[in-house]
Design a protein around this motif. Structure first.
Motif, PDB file in Angstrom:
ATOM      1  N   PHE A  30       0.873  -1.273  -0.062  1.00  0.00           N
ATOM      2  CA  PHE A  30      -0.125  -0.049  -0.134  1.00  0.00           C
ATOM      3  C   PHE A  30       0.929   1.282  -0.053  1.00  0.00           C
ATOM      4  O   PHE A  30       0.626   2.171  -0.843  1.00  0.00           O
ATOM      5  N   LEU A  31       2.051   1.221   0.668  1.00  0.00           N
ATOM      6  CA  LEU A  31       2.717   2.595   0.785  1.00  0.00           C
ATOM      7  C   LEU A  31       3.508   2.688  -0.445  1.00  0.00           C
ATOM      8  O   LEU A  31       3.733   3.737  -0.831  1.00  0.00           O
ATOM      9  N   GLU A  32       3.988   1.522  -1.041  1.00  0.00           N
ATOM     10  CA  GLU A  32       4.768   1.698  -2.488  1.00  0.00           C
ATOM     11  C   GLU A  32       3.770   2.155  -3.344  1.00  0.00           C
ATOM     12  O   GLU A  32       4.101   3.137  -4.484  1.00  0.00           O
TER      13      GLU A  32
ATOM     14  N   ALA B 173      -1.117   4.949   0.720  1.00  0.00           N
ATOM     15  CA  ALA B 173      -1.168   5.632   2.179  1.00  0.00           C
ATOM     16  C   ALA B 173       0.395   6.112   2.445  1.00  0.00           C
ATOM     17  O   ALA B 173       0.987   5.698   1.756  1.00  0.00           O
ATOM     18  N   ARG B 174       0.454   6.752   3.513  1.00  0.00           N
ATOM     19  CA  ARG B 174       1.908   7.114   3.745  1.00  0.00           C
ATOM     20  C   ARG B 174       1.645   6.992   5.567  1.00  0.00           C
ATOM     21  O   ARG B 174       0.840   7.356   6.177  1.00  0.00           O
ATOM     22  N   ARG B 175       2.980   6.921   5.816  1.00  0.00           N
ATOM     23  CA  ARG B 175       3.270   7.130   7.265  1.00  0.00           C
ATOM     24  C   ARG B 175       3.239   8.542   7.798  1.00  0.00           C
ATOM     25  O   ARG B 175       3.570   9.505   6.831  1.00  0.00           O
ATOM     26  N   THR B 176       2.856   9.008   8.897  1.00  0.00           N
ATOM     27  CA  THR B 176       2.913  10.182   9.492  1.00  0.00           C
ATOM     28  C   THR B 176       4.290  10.373  10.447  1.00  0.00           C
ATOM     29  O   THR B 176       4.691   9.515  10.842  1.00  0.00           O
ATOM     30  N   GLU B 177       4.647  11.723  10.551  1.00  0.00           N
ATOM     31  CA  GLU B 177       5.972  11.794  11.146  1.00  0.00           C
ATOM     32  C   GLU B 177       6.024  11.177  12.505  1.00  0.00           C
ATOM     33  O   GLU B 177       7.019  10.508  12.766  1.00  0.00           O
TER      34      GLU B 177
ATOM     35  N   SER C  19       3.870   9.891  14.720  1.00  0.00           N
ATOM     36  CA  SER C  19       2.969   8.979  15.060  1.00  0.00           C
ATOM     37  C   SER C  19       3.020   7.678  14.346  1.00  0.00           C
ATOM     38  O   SER C  19       3.499   7.629  13.548  1.00  0.00           O
ATOM     39  N   ARG C  20       2.320   6.784  15.095  1.00  0.00           N
ATOM     40  CA  ARG C  20       2.111   5.380  14.249  1.00  0.00           C
ATOM     41  C   ARG C  20       0.867   5.410  13.627  1.00  0.00           C
ATOM     42  O   ARG C  20       0.835   4.412  13.060  1.00  0.00           O
ATOM     43  N   SER C  21       0.218   6.389  13.713  1.00  0.00           N
ATOM     44  CA  SER C  21      -0.895   6.500  12.572  1.00  0.00           C
ATOM     45  C   SER C  21      -0.504   6.509  11.018  1.00  0.00           C
ATOM     46  O   SER C  21       0.811   7.054  10.633  1.00  0.00           O
ATOM     47  N   ILE C  22      -1.229   5.899  10.030  1.00  0.00           N
ATOM     48  CA  ILE C  22      -1.010   5.728   8.789  1.00  0.00           C
ATOM     49  C   ILE C  22      -2.171   6.596   8.006  1.00  0.00           C
ATOM     50  O   ILE C  22      -3.245   6.617   8.410  1.00  0.00           O
ATOM     51  N   PHE C  23      -1.718   7.482   7.164  1.00  0.00           N
ATOM     52  CA  PHE C  23      -2.659   8.249   6.590  1.00  0.00           C
ATOM     53  C   PHE C  23      -2.967   7.752   5.153  1.00  0.00           C
ATOM     54  O   PHE C  23      -2.023   7.609   4.409  1.00  0.00           O
ATOM     55  N   PHE C  24      -4.155   7.533   4.656  1.00  0.00           N
ATOM     56  CA  PHE C  24      -4.496   7.063   3.675  1.00  0.00           C
ATOM     57  C   PHE C  24      -5.126   8.496   2.703  1.00  0.00           C
ATOM     58  O   PHE C  24      -5.912   9.102   3.231  1.00  0.00           O
ATOM     59  N   THR C  25      -4.527   8.288   1.715  1.00  0.00           N
ATOM     60  CA  THR C  25      -5.200   9.400   0.498  1.00  0.00           C
ATOM     61  C   THR C  25      -6.700   8.928   0.075  1.00  0.00           C
ATOM     62  O   THR C  25      -7.049   7.636   0.202  1.00  0.00           O
ATOM     63  N   PRO C  26      -7.094   9.931  -0.324  1.00  0.00           N
ATOM     64  CA  PRO C  26      -9.001   9.763  -0.514  1.00  0.00           C
ATOM     65  C   PRO C  26      -8.786   8.542  -1.878  1.00  0.00           C
ATOM     66  O   PRO C  26      -9.674   7.558  -1.499  1.00  0.00           O
TER      67      PRO C  26
END
Lengths: 232, 232
Positions: free
Chosen positions: A195-197, A201-205, A207-214
């Motif tokens: 997913f990241l590749e 989605a990408r990691r946040t700086e 925090s352990r949360s993952i941010f998904f693009t719309p």
DNA sequence: TTCATACTTCGATCGTAACCGAACCATCTC
DNA sequence: GAGATGGTTCGGTTACGATCGAAGTATGAA
């Protein structure tokens, strides 16, 4: 006194708040420097240095020095598994350390758990994989079906490559926010990496949360549909 | 600080040697009084009382008073599972508290792990069950086969009765002395109970080790044969 | 009622370990 | 080289929590 493994030793290692913060930060999967860990733990660099030495001596951390930096990670997969277990237990007893800031909901939605996806999205992914027959859940264990292997190949994951790994392919990991299982193991790791590749989605700086693009979220939900509504 | 479950809290609960001794003693599965736990932990009654209060407040222990006694047990299966996990991890890092007394070998041979059989005999039992096709091991999970169900019925275990339980039937539990899996879950518990009822084995008084009678050992080994020699 | 047993609460002591300031080493940049 | 940055070591302070003696409460036995 007497017999067996010394659980007090590793208990006390985890029992200090500063060290617990360090370990929690490293559950993000990234290698972090001593300075970064010091701020994450909320202590000065000297103090953190002492803690890191203890954790390393206790076999929980590994370090590799690179230039003038010292990068720390969890020693191996066993440590991640241990911490997962303790986190799940702590959550089940209500031992939270809430500071319900704006980060809270994001963390519950999708976060990284050592090296795989956790939170609402992580649980949904596993549920969907089981529902579609890609993964079969027998007792407490998970195993990939032949159907699942082709399904994952379509996504772009080479399962046979993962199998050669000594690490188990599928593992279930108790999610502390959802209180249900999500997918760990080398397959869980591969899926998140995928997913990241793809840029979903990408990691946040910090925090352990993952941010998904719309767009990424749309694709993720389409890829892992759920027949039933969330009737828990 | 911030987010997620508070692992430091339960870490510090387990991190005190006296409390760790109390928890280890309760891994024997029996309900024990405050006085018994005090001697097991090597502290005075007052001190133990304080520890017990903390452990109970932390959700690790349950107590029920009976007359002027107070019987303590692990709060539930989750606590046992947690402690198993930590013990396995501690052993894997060499955090033992050896006092290689005469009890050591007996403990390695057969002991109780919360409510099921562990040690050499426990590992052998699971290996044999897998070899004979009674239990299938898929990934990290275990599941009972139809063949296994009839096999166990012959021994005198009512599997369907166990299934109605909410608790998982088969669970694998990492053995800290053998460093391999043995059988936990309600089936593991039922098997050990069965051996004790038949008089094949009995518990020892102040230890977690299980003593097999010569006759019982003979029958046990016959019931759980191993094709292959111990080629680990 | 009296005595004994099981356990808790209180108060005081004591040790340990977490903590930081300051000085010290190591590595990179210029 | 000099300066800056990343990290460790040392010394001294401080605070917390484990510990136990002594006194207090509850339950059972005689």
């Amino acid at each position: 006194m007497k017999e067996g493994p010394d659980i007090a030793q590793i208990g006390s290692l985890i029992g200090d708040p500063a060290r617990a913060n360090i370990l929690t930060a490293l559950m993000g999967g990234r290698a972090l420097t001593a300075t970064e860990l010091a701020t994450a733990a909320g202590v000065t660099l000297q103090t953190a240095s002492a803690h890191l030495a203890k954790l390393e001596a206790g076999g929980l951390l590994a370090q590799r020095k690179q230039g003038r930096h010292r990068y720390f990670t969890l020693a191996d997969d066993g440590v991640g598994k241990l911490l997962e277990g303790i986190m799940g237990f702590a959550a089940s007893r209500g031992h939270l350390r809430y500071r319900p800031g704006p980060k809270e909901p994001a963390l519950r939605k999708a976060r990284i758990c050592y090296d795989h996806l956790a939170g609402d999205f992580g649980v949904r992914m596993l549920d969907s994989l089981i529902e579609s027959g890609s993964i079969s859940a027998l007792g407490e264990g998970l195993s990939l079906t032949a159907q699942g292997e082709t399904h994952l190949a379509a996504i772009g994951i080479d399962v046979s490559g993962l199998r050669s790994n000594r690490r188990p392919l599928c593992r279930s990991c108790l999610d502390w926010s959802e209180r249900r299982a999500h997918l760990a193991g080398s397959l869980g790791k591969a899926l998140l990496s995928n997913f990241l590749e793809k840029g979903w989605a990408r990691r946040t700086e910090n925090s352990r949360s993952i941010f998904f693009t719309p767009e990424g979220e749309r694709r993720f939900l389409a890829l892992f549909p759920l027949e039933m509504a969330d009737t828990v």
